[in-house]
Enzyme design. Sequence first.
Site, mmCIF file in Angstrom:
data_model
loop_
_atom_site.group_PDB
_atom_site.id
_atom_site.type_symbol
_atom_site.label_atom_id
_atom_site.label_comp_id
_atom_site.label_asym_id
_atom_site.label_seq_id
_atom_site.Cartn_x
_atom_site.Cartn_y
_atom_site.Cartn_z
ATOM 1 N N ASN A 9 37.203 20.672 79.544
ATOM 2 C CA ASN A 9 37.378 18.802 80.403
ATOM 3 C C ASN A 9 38.430 18.602 81.722
ATOM 4 O OD1 ASN A 9 38.175 16.318 80.012
ATOM 5 N ND2 ASN A 9 39.680 16.527 78.172
ATOM 6 N N SER A 43 45.438 24.253 74.344
ATOM 7 C CA SER A 43 45.933 25.639 75.190
ATOM 8 C C SER A 43 45.116 26.451 74.347
ATOM 9 C CB SER A 43 46.993 25.705 74.675
ATOM 10 O OG SER A 43 48.453 24.757 74.562
ATOM 11 N N GLU A 75 42.003 18.250 67.849
ATOM 12 C CA GLU A 75 43.445 17.996 68.832
ATOM 13 C C GLU A 75 44.874 17.933 68.631
ATOM 14 O OE1 GLU A 75 41.309 18.765 73.126
ATOM 15 O OE2 GLU A 75 41.564 16.507 72.627
ATOM 16 N N LYS A 98 40.065 16.663 83.015
ATOM 17 C CA LYS A 98 40.629 15.733 82.822
ATOM 18 C C LYS A 98 41.059 14.719 84.382
ATOM 19 C CE LYS A 98 43.500 17.229 79.188
ATOM 20 N NZ LYS A 98 44.084 18.082 78.427
ATOM 21 N N HIS A 101 40.345 10.906 73.234
ATOM 22 C CA HIS A 101 41.115 11.764 73.013
ATOM 23 C C HIS A 101 42.607 11.361 73.190
ATOM 24 C CE1 HIS A 101 43.501 14.586 75.676
ATOM 25 N NE2 HIS A 101 42.471 15.787 75.378
ATOM 26 N N GLU A 157 45.205 11.608 74.807
ATOM 27 C CA GLU A 157 46.342 10.832 75.736
ATOM 28 C C GLU A 157 45.584 9.670 75.917
ATOM 29 O OE1 GLU A 157 45.915 15.114 77.964
ATOM 30 O OE2 GLU A 157 44.278 13.418 78.907
ATOM 31 N N GLY A 217 48.205 20.819 76.640
ATOM 32 C CA GLY A 217 48.656 21.202 77.699
ATOM 33 C C GLY A 217 50.080 21.752 77.905
#
Length: 252
Positions: free
Chosen positions: A9, A214, A168, A11, A96, A98, A174
């Site tokens: 990904n 991660s 996730e 991003k 996701h 985010e 991150g």
Amino acid sequence: MRTPFIVGNWKMNLTMKQVDDFLDTIKGQLPDPNNVECAIAASSIYLDKLTEYCKNDVHLKAAAQNCFYKNSGAYTGEVSPMAIADMGVSYVMLGHSERRKYFHESNQMINKKVKAVLSNGMVPIICCDETMAKRKTYDEMNWVVNPVIEALKGVSAEDAKKIVIGYEPSWAIGTGKSASGKEIEEACFLIRETIQDLYGKEVSDLVRIVYGGSVNAKNVKEIMSQPDVDGVLPGTSSLKPEDFIKITNFGK
């Protein structure tokens, strides 16, 4: 037998030149697609370049990071699922953490997007997560499976067989802090059990469940050794082609 699935990904990263360099570097370096399926989830501005590359390289599939739930219309700034399917996109990442956090996407909206992706012949990668607060209050299991149940409302068993579920935990994305192999397996097992409750064992045995948070070349082998984990969703570690190649080869 479920084929392992590695999805990088990107991003909102990289430039056109960096994308060119990435694709040049991975050429001939990814595993046999019969053994490991690999994909890159790119921003919509790079999907044309990515799909053109994938037409000439069976070792990589193109994935979108998001799309809208309508094929066309007055929706300025949105990405049409019909258009990206026509380009040759194979997978679409939906829900996701985010997207949920910054753009307030609800389970109901994600359910609409899942149906739109399936109706256009693509495969949704349905992301679900948990927060550290939920884990600390021992309610994480409900938090993990509820988005899965909501995202699959009205989806047939035949379509459910094709989907990919991405687990996730938001506290691991991150942060450099990955969940342990045991924690990942616990959540992925519960997700598979949930799919079995919804559709039966035949479907749950076919659905691929991947972990993101991660992921890197050092921990991918342990993660992939878990029985209910079928792949990984690396983020930052997928930006450098050398790192992505190592991850697709399980750290080798």
